[in-house]
Design a protein around this motif. Sequence first.
Motif, mmCIF file in Angstrom:
data_model
loop_
_atom_site.group_PDB
_atom_site.id
_atom_site.type_symbol
_atom_site.label_atom_id
_atom_site.label_comp_id
_atom_site.label_asym_id
_atom_site.label_seq_id
_atom_site.Cartn_x
_atom_site.Cartn_y
_atom_site.Cartn_z
ATOM 1 N N PHE A 97 0.705 -1.080 0.011
ATOM 2 C CA PHE A 97 -0.049 -0.032 0.051
ATOM 3 C C PHE A 97 0.990 1.175 0.039
ATOM 4 O O PHE A 97 0.399 2.273 -0.784
ATOM 5 N N LEU A 98 1.893 1.217 0.775
ATOM 6 C CA LEU A 98 2.796 2.223 0.711
ATOM 7 C C LEU A 98 3.209 2.418 -0.885
ATOM 8 O O LEU A 98 3.581 3.725 -1.235
ATOM 9 N N ASP A 99 3.759 1.316 -1.435
ATOM 10 C CA ASP A 99 4.480 1.576 -2.587
ATOM 11 C C ASP A 99 3.337 2.046 -3.716
ATOM 12 O O ASP A 99 3.695 2.769 -4.724
ATOM 13 N N ASN A 100 2.108 1.532 -3.542
ATOM 14 C CA ASN A 100 0.973 2.216 -4.229
ATOM 15 C C ASN A 100 0.875 3.521 -4.181
ATOM 16 O O ASN A 100 0.559 4.308 -5.104
ATOM 17 N N LEU A 101 1.105 4.187 -3.078
ATOM 18 C CA LEU A 101 0.855 5.576 -2.755
ATOM 19 C C LEU A 101 1.791 6.475 -3.521
ATOM 20 O O LEU A 101 1.532 7.450 -3.891
ATOM 21 N N PHE A 102 2.958 5.769 -3.823
ATOM 22 C CA PHE A 102 4.151 6.566 -4.517
ATOM 23 C C PHE A 102 4.410 6.114 -5.919
ATOM 24 O O PHE A 102 5.160 6.624 -6.750
ATOM 25 N N THR A 103 3.448 5.239 -6.597
ATOM 26 C CA THR A 103 3.202 4.881 -7.809
ATOM 27 C C THR A 103 2.800 6.242 -8.524
ATOM 28 O O THR A 103 1.965 7.014 -8.048
ATOM 29 N N ASN A 104 3.434 6.437 -9.681
ATOM 30 C CA ASN A 104 2.861 7.580 -10.721
ATOM 31 C C ASN A 104 3.549 8.979 -9.926
ATOM 32 O O ASN A 104 3.038 10.034 -10.353
ATOM 33 N N GLU A 105 4.424 8.776 -8.805
ATOM 34 C CA GLU A 105 4.995 10.206 -8.448
ATOM 35 C C GLU A 105 5.782 10.811 -9.501
ATOM 36 O O GLU A 105 6.580 10.050 -10.324
ATOM 37 N N THR A 106 5.656 12.137 -9.326
ATOM 38 C CA THR A 106 6.425 12.754 -10.572
ATOM 39 C C THR A 106 8.053 12.841 -10.276
ATOM 40 O O THR A 106 8.475 12.749 -9.234
ATOM 41 N N SER A 107 8.769 12.443 -11.145
ATOM 42 C CA SER A 107 10.151 12.636 -11.191
ATOM 43 C C SER A 107 10.767 13.908 -10.879
ATOM 44 O O SER A 107 10.379 14.833 -11.102
ATOM 45 N N SER A 108 12.089 13.676 -10.131
ATOM 46 C CA SER A 108 12.914 15.068 -10.165
ATOM 47 C C SER A 108 13.115 15.714 -11.065
ATOM 48 O O SER A 108 13.062 17.117 -11.143
ATOM 49 N N TYR A 140 10.336 19.080 -4.646
ATOM 50 C CA TYR A 140 11.653 18.835 -5.318
ATOM 51 C C TYR A 140 12.974 18.675 -4.525
ATOM 52 O O TYR A 140 13.715 17.532 -4.734
ATOM 53 N N ILE A 141 13.050 19.472 -3.490
ATOM 54 C CA ILE A 141 14.239 19.092 -2.553
ATOM 55 C C ILE A 141 14.110 17.646 -1.800
ATOM 56 O O ILE A 141 15.115 17.001 -1.877
ATOM 57 N N ASP A 142 12.828 17.493 -1.401
ATOM 58 C CA ASP A 142 12.684 16.196 -0.630
ATOM 59 C C ASP A 142 12.903 15.043 -1.564
ATOM 60 O O ASP A 142 13.454 13.988 -1.114
ATOM 61 N N LYS A 143 12.725 15.252 -2.821
ATOM 62 C CA LYS A 143 12.769 14.020 -3.855
ATOM 63 C C LYS A 143 14.278 13.924 -3.941
ATOM 64 O O LYS A 143 14.806 12.913 -4.070
ATOM 65 N N MET A 144 15.224 15.027 -4.194
ATOM 66 C CA MET A 144 16.538 14.731 -4.318
ATOM 67 C C MET A 144 17.188 14.425 -3.161
ATOM 68 O O MET A 144 18.278 13.875 -3.214
ATOM 69 N N GLN A 145 16.637 14.378 -1.922
ATOM 70 C CA GLN A 145 17.382 14.175 -0.733
ATOM 71 C C GLN A 145 16.819 12.830 -0.299
ATOM 72 O O GLN A 145 17.648 12.075 0.357
ATOM 73 N N SER A 146 15.879 12.134 -1.100
ATOM 74 C CA SER A 146 15.461 10.682 -0.804
ATOM 75 C C SER A 146 16.339 9.773 -1.144
ATOM 76 O O SER A 146 17.018 9.598 -2.049
#
Length: 295
Positions: free
Chosen positions: A201-212, A289-295
């Motif tokens: 379910f966690l993985d599903n939440l992040f499916t289709n998330e916009t790339s950095s 964007y910052i959080d995506k780059m830091q993940s």
Amino acid sequence: MNDRKTHVLLTAQRLFTNKGFFTTSVQDIIDESKISKGTFYNYFSSKNECLIAIIENAHEAFVAQRREILVGNRKDDKSILAEQILIRLRLNREMKLLPIYEAVFHSSDDELRNFVKQLHYDELRWFTTRLIDVYGKDSEKYVVDCAIMIYGAIHQLIHFWSATSPKSINLNDLVHFTIRRLDAIMFDLMKNKDSLLGKHFLDNLFTNETSSTIMKEQLIAKLQSLLNGQQKDGHDNRLQYIEFLIEELSAMEPRLFIIESVNRSLREVYADSNEANRINEVVSLTWKYIDKMQS
């Protein structure tokens, strides 16, 4: 967003809150705002779009503010997490958005329900990410269950209090009371390896998330649009922040710690301007964007 459009949004929001969304007509908004029908439809294609704009503006504001709290603080500090949760609850109360959310929740309008559902997923994505910050990677299998239980507890306590007391509940006490239950819930789930929803379910939440990369392109485009508009107004101090962010984002290796500082300053210098809503949108996307780059 110009003065008149802001005025229309504030007027519509007041009508939706006091009269109800479904009993407020476009003509009511036009009459109360003292604008022509053509002006309204120049801003919004429908009453739904007007409502969505109101909710989006609030969403971008609290996303930006709660992310700023993390600057200089530990991500695993639960008191900081509590303060972040409080920002949304306080803004919803201050902007009187709860009756609007309730109307949409009970609506049969698919457009509105899908919009609010997406916002709900965004919130769950944020909260599960923050729970992993607090409890580490080993908690991933359990964070969706925990997030839903914590949010459920907060909202049920609010509803029960509202139904039984003439006074408004103290949001600070409510959130900190609930967060004090967090360790007991999470550690019990992890100790007993007890998960209902699970990591998928966690993985599903992040499916289709916009790339950095796409986020960065969107940011630069939005900032450039703001820059062009500000050049006409001649706000040089504001231009410096926008120009710097465009230059830094365009670099091969953007310096995220500098972008964090400038991003916060950008929101502050625009806080009382007609462009505040557009700035909040850009600032919110920058934090993502910052959080995506830091993940």
